[in-house]
Design a protein around this motif. Structure first.
Motif, PDB file in Angstrom:
ATOM      1  N   UNK A 172       3.453   9.766 -19.054  1.00 53.49           N
ATOM      2  CA  UNK A 172       2.289   9.862 -19.936  1.00 53.49           C
ATOM      3  C   UNK A 172       1.553  11.185 -19.806  1.00 53.49           C
ATOM      4  N   UNK A 173       1.605  11.753 -18.615  1.00 48.88           N
ATOM      5  CA  UNK A 173       0.860  12.984 -18.341  1.00 48.88           C
ATOM      6  C   UNK A 173       1.743  13.852 -17.456  1.00 48.88           C
ATOM      7  N   UNK A 174       2.399  14.813 -18.040  1.00 46.99           N
ATOM      8  CA  UNK A 174       3.397  15.618 -17.322  1.00 46.99           C
ATOM      9  C   UNK A 174       2.811  16.349 -16.109  1.00 46.99           C
ATOM     10  N   UNK A 175       1.486  16.388 -15.994  1.00 45.81           N
ATOM     11  CA  UNK A 175       0.871  17.048 -14.832  1.00 45.81           C
ATOM     12  C   UNK A 175       0.820  16.120 -13.629  1.00 45.81           C
ATOM     13  N   UNK A 176       0.871  14.807 -13.863  1.00 48.08           N
ATOM     14  CA  UNK A 176       0.755  13.839 -12.783  1.00 48.08           C
ATOM     15  C   UNK A 176       2.099  13.505 -12.147  1.00 48.08           C
ATOM     16  N   UNK A 177       2.028  12.868 -10.986  1.00 51.87           N
ATOM     17  CA  UNK A 177       3.222  12.443 -10.262  1.00 51.87           C
ATOM     18  C   UNK A 177       3.125  10.957  -9.991  1.00 51.87           C
ATOM     19  N   UNK A 178       4.264  10.293 -10.086  1.00 49.82           N
ATOM     20  CA  UNK A 178       4.346   8.867  -9.819  1.00 49.82           C
ATOM     21  C   UNK A 178       5.198   8.661  -8.573  1.00 49.82           C
ATOM     22  N   UNK A 179       4.703   7.832  -7.662  1.00 49.47           N
ATOM     23  CA  UNK A 179       5.496   7.421  -6.492  1.00 49.47           C
ATOM     24  C   UNK A 179       6.152   6.099  -6.843  1.00 49.47           C
ATOM     25  N   UNK A 199      -2.267   9.936  -7.444  1.00 47.61           N
ATOM     26  CA  UNK A 199      -3.731   9.993  -7.334  1.00 47.61           C
ATOM     27  C   UNK A 199      -4.315   8.590  -7.147  1.00 47.61           C
ATOM     28  N   UNK A 200      -3.786   7.605  -7.855  1.00 49.78           N
ATOM     29  CA  UNK A 200      -4.255   6.224  -7.716  1.00 49.78           C
ATOM     30  C   UNK A 200      -3.892   5.665  -6.343  1.00 49.78           C
ATOM     31  N   UNK A 201      -2.691   5.985  -5.871  1.00 52.76           N
ATOM     32  CA  UNK A 201      -2.262   5.525  -4.558  1.00 52.76           C
ATOM     33  C   UNK A 201      -3.165   6.104  -3.465  1.00 52.76           C
ATOM     34  N   UNK A 202      -3.444   7.385  -3.534  1.00 51.77           N
ATOM     35  CA  UNK A 202      -4.328   8.031  -2.546  1.00 51.77           C
ATOM     36  C   UNK A 202      -5.708   7.382  -2.570  1.00 51.77           C
ATOM     37  N   UNK A 203      -6.234   7.170  -3.762  1.00 50.54           N
ATOM     38  CA  UNK A 203      -7.559   6.558  -3.892  1.00 50.54           C
ATOM     39  C   UNK A 203      -7.575   5.136  -3.330  1.00 50.54           C
ATOM     40  N   UNK A 204      -6.564   4.348  -3.639  1.00 46.58           N
ATOM     41  CA  UNK A 204      -6.540   2.962  -3.171  1.00 46.58           C
ATOM     42  C   UNK A 204      -6.378   2.864  -1.661  1.00 46.58           C
ATOM     43  N   UNK A 205      -5.763   3.887  -1.060  1.00 51.05           N
ATOM     44  CA  UNK A 205      -5.565   3.892   0.389  1.00 51.05           C
ATOM     45  C   UNK A 205      -6.682   4.626   1.127  1.00 51.05           C
ATOM     46  N   UNK A 255       2.656   0.044  -3.147  1.00 51.32           N
ATOM     47  CA  UNK A 255       3.592   0.238  -4.256  1.00 51.32           C
ATOM     48  C   UNK A 255       4.197  -1.085  -4.713  1.00 51.32           C
ATOM     49  N   UNK A 256       4.535  -1.952  -3.774  1.00 53.48           N
ATOM     50  CA  UNK A 256       5.129  -3.239  -4.175  1.00 53.48           C
ATOM     51  C   UNK A 256       4.120  -4.091  -4.934  1.00 53.48           C
ATOM     52  N   UNK A 257       2.846  -4.037  -4.542  1.00 50.79           N
ATOM     53  CA  UNK A 257       1.796  -4.779  -5.247  1.00 50.79           C
ATOM     54  C   UNK A 257       1.589  -4.245  -6.661  1.00 50.79           C
ATOM     55  N   UNK A 258       1.986  -2.993  -6.907  1.00 46.40           N
ATOM     56  CA  UNK A 258       1.847  -2.364  -8.222  1.00 46.40           C
ATOM     57  C   UNK A 258       3.192  -2.359  -8.967  1.00 46.40           C
ATOM     58  N   UNK A 259       4.012  -3.352  -8.711  1.00 46.76           N
ATOM     59  CA  UNK A 259       5.326  -3.475  -9.346  1.00 46.76           C
ATOM     60  C   UNK A 259       6.227  -2.272  -9.085  1.00 46.76           C
ATOM     61  N   UNK A 260       6.043  -1.638  -7.927  1.00 45.61           N
ATOM     62  CA  UNK A 260       6.972  -0.609  -7.483  1.00 45.61           C
ATOM     63  C   UNK A 260       6.606   0.822  -7.801  1.00 45.61           C
ATOM     64  N   UNK A 261       5.518   1.048  -8.514  1.00 46.91           N
ATOM     65  CA  UNK A 261       5.163   2.435  -8.806  1.00 46.91           C
ATOM     66  C   UNK A 261       3.680   2.596  -9.052  1.00 46.91           C
TER      67      UNK A 261
END
Length: 164
Positions: free
Chosen positions: A95-102, A62-68, A52-58
């Motif tokens: 941008x997409x109300x179905x998605x979640x951001x950490x 789905x992207x986080x799961x994939x990257x890990x 998350x810190x490498x991605x400017x905090x958020x």
């Protein structure tokens, strides 16, 4: 397996395989233990916070799961534990109300900023400083060669055996 039976490892191949397995297990365990001792964070906590810190905090979950290389379910359970400790928050994606951001919280930013120097010292002490520049370069090349076809986005190609 072929019609002729399994291709057993040569003594040199077996030595390399077992040495890599031993190194991976011992190194991962030692660095994880250092995380707990130095910062109170688990290895997975540190991985999430650093991504998350490498991605400017958020990041989208789905992207986080994939990257890990984690399943959505595993990450969701872990994020819930981190959210209870106020290290991250989860919000609906704008941008997409179905998605979640950490997102890193202030406590999450503080935790990664405090933990990173000790983590780097541990990686140096147990890994980097034990190898020469040539060994590090060779290991990076080997790891990239082995992992490239294993990554989810890699095109599936038949494996060709290496010739000696």
């Amino acid at each position: 397996m072929t019609d002729q039976g399994p291709r057993w490892l040569t003594p040199e191949e077996e030595r390399a395989w077992r040495a890599w397995r031993r190194m991976q297990l011992l190194l991962t365990a030692r660095i994880a233990a250092d995380h707990v001792t130095d910062s109170g964070l688990s290895d997975p906590d540190y991985d999430v916070l650093s991504k998350l810190s490498e991605a400017q905090g958020q990041l989208r979950v789905t992207e986080l799961a994939s990257s890990m290389l984690w399943s959505q379910s595993r990450l969701s359970h872990h994020l819930a534990r981190m959210e209870r400790r106020a290290l991250i928050s989860r919000d609906t994606c704008a941008e997409d109300r179905r998605g979640t951001v950490a997102r890193l919280t202030e406590a999450g930013w503080h935790a990664i900023e405090e933990a990173a120097p000790a983590h780097l010292a541990s990686v140096r002490r147990h890994f980097v400083d034990r190898l020469t520049h040539t060994q590090l370069a060779a290991l990076a090349e080997i790891a990239e060669t082995v992992t490239a076809p294993l990554l989810p986005e890699a095109p599936q190609q038949p494996q060709q055996p290496q010739q000696p």
